[in-house]
Design a protein around this motif. Structure first.
Motif, PDB file in Angstrom:
ATOM      1  N   PHE B 226       0.883  -1.170   0.000  1.00 43.21           N
ATOM      2  CA  PHE B 226       0.000   0.000   0.000  1.00 43.21           C
ATOM      3  C   PHE B 226       0.913   1.209   0.000  1.00 43.21           C
ATOM      4  O   PHE B 226       1.580   1.502   0.997  1.00 43.21           O
ATOM      5  CB  PHE B 226      -0.903  -0.034   1.242  1.00 43.21           C
ATOM      6  CG  PHE B 226      -1.936   1.065   1.262  1.00 43.21           C
ATOM      7  CD1 PHE B 226      -2.993   1.084   0.351  1.00 43.21           C
ATOM      8  CD2 PHE B 226      -1.854   2.103   2.188  1.00 43.21           C
ATOM      9  CE1 PHE B 226      -3.935   2.098   0.376  1.00 43.21           C
ATOM     10  CE2 PHE B 226      -2.801   3.116   2.210  1.00 43.21           C
ATOM     11  CZ  PHE B 226      -3.846   3.115   1.301  1.00 43.21           C
ATOM     12  N   ASP B 227       0.942   1.897  -1.140  1.00 41.81           N
ATOM     13  CA  ASP B 227       2.003   2.910  -1.260  1.00 41.81           C
ATOM     14  C   ASP B 227       1.636   4.272  -0.674  1.00 41.81           C
ATOM     15  O   ASP B 227       2.340   5.249  -0.879  1.00 41.81           O
ATOM     16  CB  ASP B 227       2.439   3.053  -2.719  1.00 41.81           C
ATOM     17  CG  ASP B 227       1.307   3.488  -3.633  1.00 41.81           C
ATOM     18  OD1 ASP B 227       0.214   3.776  -3.100  1.00 41.81           O
ATOM     19  OD2 ASP B 227       1.513   3.555  -4.850  1.00 41.81           O
ATOM     20  N   MET B 228       0.536   4.357   0.062  1.00 42.44           N
ATOM     21  CA  MET B 228       0.172   5.671   0.611  1.00 42.44           C
ATOM     22  C   MET B 228       0.425   5.779   2.112  1.00 42.44           C
ATOM     23  O   MET B 228      -0.086   6.696   2.767  1.00 42.44           O
ATOM     24  CB  MET B 228      -1.280   5.980   0.280  1.00 42.44           C
ATOM     25  CG  MET B 228      -1.499   6.090  -1.217  1.00 42.44           C
ATOM     26  SD  MET B 228      -2.952   7.032  -1.651  1.00 42.44           S
ATOM     27  CE  MET B 228      -2.341   8.688  -1.465  1.00 42.44           C
ATOM     28  N   VAL B 229       1.214   4.870   2.666  1.00 42.62           N
ATOM     29  CA  VAL B 229       1.468   4.892   4.109  1.00 42.62           C
ATOM     30  C   VAL B 229       2.115   6.211   4.539  1.00 42.62           C
ATOM     31  O   VAL B 229       1.642   6.869   5.472  1.00 42.62           O
ATOM     32  CB  VAL B 229       2.347   3.691   4.521  1.00 42.62           C
ATOM     33  CG1 VAL B 229       2.846   3.860   5.954  1.00 42.62           C
ATOM     34  CG2 VAL B 229       1.553   2.391   4.390  1.00 42.62           C
ATOM     35  N   ASN B 230       3.166   6.618   3.850  1.00 46.84           N
ATOM     36  CA  ASN B 230       3.857   7.856   4.234  1.00 46.84           C
ATOM     37  C   ASN B 230       2.980   9.078   4.032  1.00 46.84           C
ATOM     38  O   ASN B 230       2.949   9.987   4.865  1.00 46.84           O
ATOM     39  CB  ASN B 230       5.144   8.039   3.418  1.00 46.84           C
ATOM     40  CG  ASN B 230       6.186   7.004   3.793  1.00 46.84           C
ATOM     41  OD1 ASN B 230       6.102   6.398   4.869  1.00 46.84           O
ATOM     42  ND2 ASN B 230       7.146   6.780   2.909  1.00 46.84           N
ATOM     43  N   ALA B 231       2.257   9.086   2.901  1.00 48.31           N
ATOM     44  CA  ALA B 231       1.385  10.229   2.601  1.00 48.31           C
ATOM     45  C   ALA B 231       0.296  10.353   3.662  1.00 48.31           C
ATOM     46  O   ALA B 231       0.006  11.446   4.150  1.00 48.31           O
ATOM     47  CB  ALA B 231       0.766  10.061   1.218  1.00 48.31           C
ATOM     48  N   ALA B 232      -0.278   9.210   4.044  1.00 48.67           N
ATOM     49  CA  ALA B 232      -1.353   9.229   5.041  1.00 48.67           C
ATOM     50  C   ALA B 232      -0.835   9.742   6.376  1.00 48.67           C
ATOM     51  O   ALA B 232      -1.475  10.555   7.047  1.00 48.67           O
ATOM     52  CB  ALA B 232      -1.937   7.826   5.210  1.00 48.67           C
ATOM     53  N   GLN B 233       0.346   9.282   6.747  1.00 47.60           N
ATOM     54  CA  GLN B 233       0.945   9.675   8.025  1.00 47.60           C
ATOM     55  C   GLN B 233       1.200  11.186   8.050  1.00 47.60           C
ATOM     56  O   GLN B 233       0.837  11.870   9.010  1.00 47.60           O
ATOM     57  CB  GLN B 233       2.249   8.909   8.198  1.00 47.60           C
ATOM     58  CG  GLN B 233       2.968   9.211   9.494  1.00 47.60           C
ATOM     59  CD  GLN B 233       4.346   8.554   9.517  1.00 47.60           C
ATOM     60  OE1 GLN B 233       4.834   8.053   8.494  1.00 47.60           O
ATOM     61  NE2 GLN B 233       4.977   8.566  10.674  1.00 47.60           N
ATOM     62  N   THR B 234       1.782  11.705   6.985  1.00 45.68           N
ATOM     63  CA  THR B 234       2.106  13.133   6.935  1.00 45.68           C
ATOM     64  C   THR B 234       0.824  13.968   6.904  1.00 45.68           C
ATOM     65  O   THR B 234       0.705  14.967   7.609  1.00 45.68           O
ATOM     66  CB  THR B 234       2.957  13.449   5.695  1.00 45.68           C
ATOM     67  OG1 THR B 234       4.080  12.574   5.707  1.00 45.68           O
ATOM     68  CG2 THR B 234       3.422  14.894   5.701  1.00 45.68           C
TER      69      THR B 234
END
Lengths: 475, 395
Positions: B226-234
């Motif tokens: 799931f490539d949106m982990v960092n985006a979601a966190q930020t």
């Protein structure tokens, strides 16, 4: 050189709702003392959430329709952040990104003609509280009664070119909103920020803009605009000062404006969408409901009254007060003629109020009671003089008209036969007056009439009695 | 040391986080700035548990305003090892109470539940009233339940959920039925690779062990990317900070709570009250939030985060179309270890990696057996049933 002044207005209008915009507290006008109309929500206590007052949306849409605006079918609320002791949450809930009404226009009439003013937008927001400075203890006290009272802010395009136009526009808003029950528009319920700039006539660029904040009286607004115009022209013509874009404050006693803050020190309000209030969607059904409930304008009302035969002078007085029109319309609906009701309101009611040092705008009377009085007079149950007495008692003490007549002996049965008996008795008991009259003393007729009236105690139509008396004496 | 900031009833069977209001009881959200604040009303969830016959035992200590994910920025150290990791979770773990209510705005209760080996559920956003939650990050915070087992968890969750007129974001359903006996055989669960790889070996092991138990229940478990982990966190970090900055600005020393004795004018009253009344982490969050909302940064930070939120919602819905639930770690370490302050400050951000998706999107997240199960909106029943099945397998 000739100069042109350009003005845009931001007008805050307090809406006439029963409760505040996001809580169930009553409006501040119902407050008896400071912090009377306050709950945990409007005093900013943690844990309370705003819940939208539906009638605020409906009044804002109605105002927008009156000003020929497009209604945004999707409208949202935003938070505006700033610290001030009268703002309990340190943010104001307002609308920045999706205001409820946009792109309106109105025509403003002045002595120099008609001009069209563009309405940029109307948005809903909550009011702030009030600071009261206590000179005795040298402290400032906060009153949250006004906090969260619903406002609409009407933003115009810079389409005004004189103080006269501004005043005419504000007067028009005032009468429109009062008549439409949008706002009471009383002192302080309508406040204006004036954006003003001056440029040489024919210049393409606008001059440097000043914003004069928070004025509520029309007289002050007019004076402030005239003062600012002169200040700008002085600066342009004689280099008295360098104009900068800034916010200024009008001092009514000193008759001049003072700089408050300029662009560099301008606050950043850090607006962002309020996650606690869901977007409001105004669908066709709801919009049509609001449209169906649109109040008639004063102009439409005036036309209706003219058709009913009411005089221009009376129409002017009636349409100045929405309340009077409502009473009149309801009494007419109960079967009285408009012309007649107008006279009762504007002559008899006005007279009674005047005696009590009140104005027509203070008139409170149940339409059923006024209709009853008018009918009793028309049916000769009481005469007009007695009707006026009953009216006085109804306005002053809200009595029941029929019961009042009975209690005060005004309800004498006054059919033709009864009156005839009274007239006969008057002739019989006053032989001297009768012979004086027959001998040519016209004044003796008044004595006989008085005797009839005395026995009737104000009941009966004087013209009928007079005719009967004349008829019998001249037989 | 006590787990309670204020103890109300020693015989009480339900504890509530200090971020929830209880009428007339000091409610400080773990902050010095709310010193002496006794609310005029109780939170809706508190009213509901009381009406259902539970007795509130007391206000469990929390990190200031619930922002402190790792439990090192305490004003009142409360737990046995001196940390603030979940006083409420530890009360449940020790069996002092049957259940506890907690406010989840950045995953602190989930992390505490994992480290204390109890269950915690953050239900779907909008299903539980936020009336009476001392607000911080309104768009993602939700009241949840701690309990020692799934049956108790379900029972209390049923009591607190359902529409409330006093919360404008409360959804219209009067009540929700949570079924913990759904057939889980044949359901599909995915493990997000990106969340597994950043955790240490002990955590990886517990996730695999949990996956193994799911398989024993007949569940298909697969690893996916799931490539949106960092985006979601930020994005959640930005939105949370902005909303916190806004919600905490009401603590200005004018109306209630702490007021500095050191002021000569209104600006000094504001600045000194807040400087003295809030701790380092909260102040840092406020400054960060203020920055992302400022004119020059709004479009690139706040507004962009709202857009990212929408994308993450779309992607997570897609993932939950392919799978019935998501299995992830809750934190990077399986056991509690104290951090020093400087490290803790970066950890507050780092550790939100595991919890931010549920706050950002509003999907339900359940911590059980030291791992996290996330499900589709309103599908608490399935993740509860999965956890219950694993509970049975473990016995």
């Amino acid at each position: 050189m000739k100069y042109e002044v350009t003005i845009g207005l931001e007008t805050h209008v307090e809406l006439a709702t029963n409760s505040k915009i996001f809580c169930a507290c009553g409006g501040h006008s119902s407050a008896n003392e400071p912090n009377d109309c306050v709950c945990p929500a409007c005093s900013g206590m943690p844990g309370m959430l705003p819940v939208m007052n539906k009638s605020v949306v409906e009044l804002a849409v109605t105002a927008g329709l009156m000003l020929n605006c497009d209604i945004n079918r999707y409208t949202t609320f935003d938070k505006k952040n700033y610290y001030y002791p009268d703002l309990p949450c340190a943010y104001q809930i307002t609308q920045l990104f999706n205001p409820i009404c946009v792109n309106g226009k109105v025509q403003v009439k002045t002595n120099s003609g008609v001009s069209e003013i563009g309405i940029k937008q109307i948005h809903m927001e909550e009011d702030a509280g009030k600071l009261v400075h206590d000179e005795w203890t040298d402290t400032s006290l906060v009153d949250f009664n006004r906090t969260s009272v619903p406002l609409i802010e009407i933003v115009t395009h810079p389409d005004f070119h004189s103080a006269e136009e501004v005043v005419a526009y504000l007067e028009m808003l005032k009468s429109m909103f009062r008549f439409g029950n949008i706002s009471e528009c009383e002192e302080g319920a309508m406040r204006c920020d004036v954006n003003i700039s001056v440029r040489p006539e024919g210049a393409t660029e606008l001059g440097v803009r000043a914003e004069i904040k928070n004025m509520s009286s029309l007289a002050s607004i007019e004076r402030a605009i005239k003062y600012e115009t002169a200040r700008h022209i002085d600066a342009l013509e004689r280099n008295t000062e360098v104009l900068v874009q800034e916010t200024r404050r009008w001092d009514d006693t000193k008759g001049r404006t003072f700089a408050m803050r300029n662009k560099e020190t301008e606050a950043d309000y850090r607006y962002f969408p309020d996650p606690n209030l869901m977007p409001i969607v105004i669908d066709d059904e709801w919009l049509n409901e609001i449209k169906a409930k649109m109040p008639v304008s004063a102009e439409e009302k005036a036309k209706e009254y003219a058709d009913a035969g009411i005089s221009d002078k009376e129409i002017e007085m009636l349409t100045a007060e929405r309340n009077l029109c409502d009473i009149l319309d309801e009494v007419v609906a109960l079967g009285c003629s408009a012309k007649e009701v107008a006279a009762w309101i504007l002559t008899d009611c006005a007279g009674i109020l005047r005696k009590n040092a009140l104005l027509l705008s203070d008139l409170h009377i149940a339409p059923e009671k006024l209709a009853k009085i008018i009918k009793m007079v028309n049916d000769c149950k009481i005469n007009r003089g007695a009707g006026k007495r009953v009216l006085g008692a109804v306005i002053e003490n809200d009595v029941d008209p029929e019961k009042y007549c009975k209690d005060n002996g005004l309800d004498v049965q006054v059919d033709q036969g009864f009156i005839e008996g009274v007239v006969d008795r008057a002739i019989e008991n006053n032989p001297a007056a009768v012979s004086d009259y027959k001998g040519g003393k016209v004044k003796a007729f008044q004595a006989l009439l008085g005797a009839c009236m005395k026995e009737l105690r104000g009941a009966g139509d004087p013209t009928v009695i007079k005719a009967l008396l004349e008829q019998k004496l001249n037989k | 040391m006590s787990y309670y900031v204020t103890e109300i009833d020693t015989k009480g069977n339900i504890a509530v986080d200090d971020t929830l209001l209880v009428k007339d009881v000091l409610s400080t959200a773990g902050s010095h700035i709310l010193e002496g604040f006794a609310p005029l009303f109780s939170a809706e969830v508190v009213e509901r548990v009381q009406k259902a016959g539970y007795t509130v035992s007391g206000k469990a200590n929390v990190g200031e305003f619930g922002l402190d994910l790792v439990g090192e920025f305490s004003n009142k150290a409360a737990t046995k090892d001196g940390s603030l990791v979940g006083a409420a979770a530890q009360l449940v773990a020790e069996g002092s109470v049957k259940a506890a209510l907690g406010v989840d705005l950045n995953g602190a209760p989930r992390r505490a539940a994992a480290l204390s080996k109890v269950n915690f559920i953050k239900p779907t956003y909008g299903t539980v009233s936020r009336y009476g939650v001392i607000p911080c990050a309104c768009s993602g915070e939700q009241v949840g339940v701690y309990a020692a087992n799934i049956a108790d968890l379900k029972q209390v969750l049923s009591v607190i959920s359902g529409h409330d007129d006093k919360d404008g974001t409360s959804l219209q359903h009067d009540s929700y039925d949570y079924d913990t006996d759904l057939e889980v055989k044949g359901t599909k669960v995915c493990i997000i690779k990106e969340l597994l790889s950043s955790a240490d070996d002990s955590v990886k092991a517990s996730v695999s062990a949990y996956a193994e138990k799911l398989r024993k229940c007949g569940v298909v478990v697969e690893e996916v990317s799931f490539d949106m982990v960092n985006a979601a966190q930020t994005a959640w970090q930005i939105l949370m900070a902005a909303e916190t900055c806004n919600n905490l600005s009401r603590y200005d020393g004018v109306k209630f709570g702490y007021r500095t004795p050191n002021y000569n004018n209104i600006d000094e009253l504001y600045v000194n009250t807040r400087t003295e009344g809030l701790n380092f982490l909260t102040k840092a969050t406020i400054i960060y939030g203020s920055d992302v909302l400022s004119k020059g940064r709004y479009n690139d930070c706040y507004d962009k985060s709202l857009r990212v939120r929408r994308l993450v919602v779309e992607q997570i819905k897609k993932l939950l179309g392919d799978f019935d639930a998501i299995l992830t770690p809750v934190c990077s370490k399986a056991e509690y270890k104290p951090y020093d302050i400087a490290e803790a400050f970066t950890k507050v951000f780092d550790e939100s990696r595991y919890t931010a998706i549920a706050n950002l999107t509003g999907i339900p997240a359940l911590v059980s057996g030291g791992v996290q199960l996330m499900g589709s909106y309103f599908d608490e029943s399935l993740i509860l049933s999965l956890a219950k099945c694993v509970e049975r397998v473990s016995e």
